[in-house]
Design an enzyme around this catalytic site. Structure first.
Site, mmCIF file in Angstrom:
data_model
loop_
_atom_site.group_PDB
_atom_site.id
_atom_site.type_symbol
_atom_site.label_atom_id
_atom_site.label_comp_id
_atom_site.label_asym_id
_atom_site.label_seq_id
_atom_site.Cartn_x
_atom_site.Cartn_y
_atom_site.Cartn_z
ATOM 1 N N LYS A 43 0.698 -1.154 0.070
ATOM 2 C CA LYS A 43 -0.032 0.200 0.276
ATOM 3 C C LYS A 43 0.841 1.216 -0.002
ATOM 4 O O LYS A 43 -0.017 2.596 -0.364
ATOM 5 C CB LYS A 43 -0.592 -0.209 1.404
ATOM 6 C CG LYS A 43 -2.026 -1.225 1.129
ATOM 7 C CD LYS A 43 -2.692 -1.095 1.997
ATOM 8 C CE LYS A 43 -3.868 -1.934 2.475
ATOM 9 N NZ LYS A 43 -4.955 -1.955 3.262
ATOM 10 N N ASP A 69 -9.914 3.031 1.758
ATOM 11 C CA ASP A 69 -10.115 1.833 3.301
ATOM 12 C C ASP A 69 -10.801 2.764 4.070
ATOM 13 O O ASP A 69 -11.148 2.086 5.526
ATOM 14 C CB ASP A 69 -7.905 1.961 3.608
ATOM 15 C CG ASP A 69 -8.113 0.203 2.917
ATOM 16 O OD1 ASP A 69 -8.945 -0.254 2.334
ATOM 17 O OD2 ASP A 69 -6.620 0.378 2.951
#
Length: 303
Positions: A91, A127
């Site tokens: 990420k 997220d």
């Protein structure tokens, strides 16, 4: 390099015209064979009547592992994909490989969704939206006066950012790599001057002080079984959340329930971040309630 059909889920709605838009998408990460993302995306695409595929690119099964990220991303882009999701451990590592970042991704320094458009790679972070929505639905009214976040990687950054946007007053971040926690605090503190962010060093002191504890480490995943903290640090006064969702019932959550805590599993975050990624890939707004119901059905069937 592309996975075979055992690692992907294709949905082609019967009766869809040959000229209809098709969407090839997927997920890059390590230890993702048990990921629920393919099923989440596939079920919504089928309900929406889309020609849609979602393929897994498991770095544990690709030569070079995480170091092959740049090559894998280039081959996916060259394969005509609309976009791809990114998970542990990429990420943050993926950011130098992108052309643009959304405001949330830039603020977090973490990306979990990439959209390919006209030769450019656009990085997003869904997220934070996913966790905020999951918390609001799963633990309505939970106090966020003081929250401990375990893990300062991409997931921890998204959860911390979401909590700050929800009005958290005090967040204590723990990470085995202290420098990573310090970097996250430095990045977000200036954006939220009314909140207190700090790097924790003593888990017992943090547990005594906080209302909630969120596990944002990979501990609890099938590949990394166990507990992110000692069980005796969990008290009935805590609410406990885990962003791990395969398995959905982690040892951390089970132990918390035994101690009478309110708990939140990683399913809500998984579904709601996927819903936003689906919208970014396709330009179509998914049915959130339908996606969550399908996910719960599938999770129950696996038990």
């Amino acid at each position: 390099m592309f996975p075979d059909r055992r690692q992907s889920q294709d949905i082609k709605k019967e009766g869809a015209s040959l000229g209809a838009a098709s969407f090839r998408t997927g997920l890059i990460g390590a230890a993702i064979q048990q990921s629920g993302s393919p099923a989440i995306h596939a079920a919504e695409a089928e309900a929406a009547g889309l020609d849609y595929s979602y393929e897994l690119f498991d770095l544990d099964m690709i030569e070079g592992g995480a170091s092959a990220l740049e090559r894998v991303l280039a081959q996916i882009e060259g394969g005509g994909f609309a976009g791809v999701n990114i998970t542990h451990p990429c990420k943050q590592a993926v950011i130098p490989l992108l052309h643009e970042l959304s405001p949330d991704a830039k603020a977090l320094g973490a990306v979990n969704t990439i959209v390919f458009e006209r030769g450019r790679r656009h990085g997003h972070n869904t997220d934070c939206v996913g966790f905020a929505e999951g918390l609001a639905r799963g633990l309505p009214g939970a106090s966020i006066d003081c929250v401990a976040v375990l893990g300062a990687g991409g997931g921890g950054a998204a959860v911390t950012y979401a909590l700050l946007r929800l009005g958290a007053r005090d967040i204590i971040i723990h990470d085995v790599a202290e420098g990573r926690a310090e970097a996250l605090v430095a990045r977000l503190a200036a954006q939220f001057p009314r909140s207190r962010l700090s790097v924790g060093s003593d888990l017992r002191q943090t547990a005594d002080r906080c209302n909630g504890i969120v596990n944002c480490t990979p501990i609890g995943m099938d590949k990394y079984p166990g507990m992110p903290i000692a069980s005796d640090l969990i008290a009935i006064t805590h609410w406990i959340a885990d962003i791990v969702y395969f398995p959905l019932e982690t040892e951390f959550l089970c132990e918390a329930r035994k101690r009478g805590c309110a708990t939140l599993d990683g399913g809500g975050m998984a579904v709601f971040q996927a819903a936003e990624a689906f919208r970014l890939f396709t330009g179509r707004t998914p049915d959130h309630a339908r996606m969550l119901a399908r996910f719960r059905e599938q999770s129950s069937a696996k038990r």
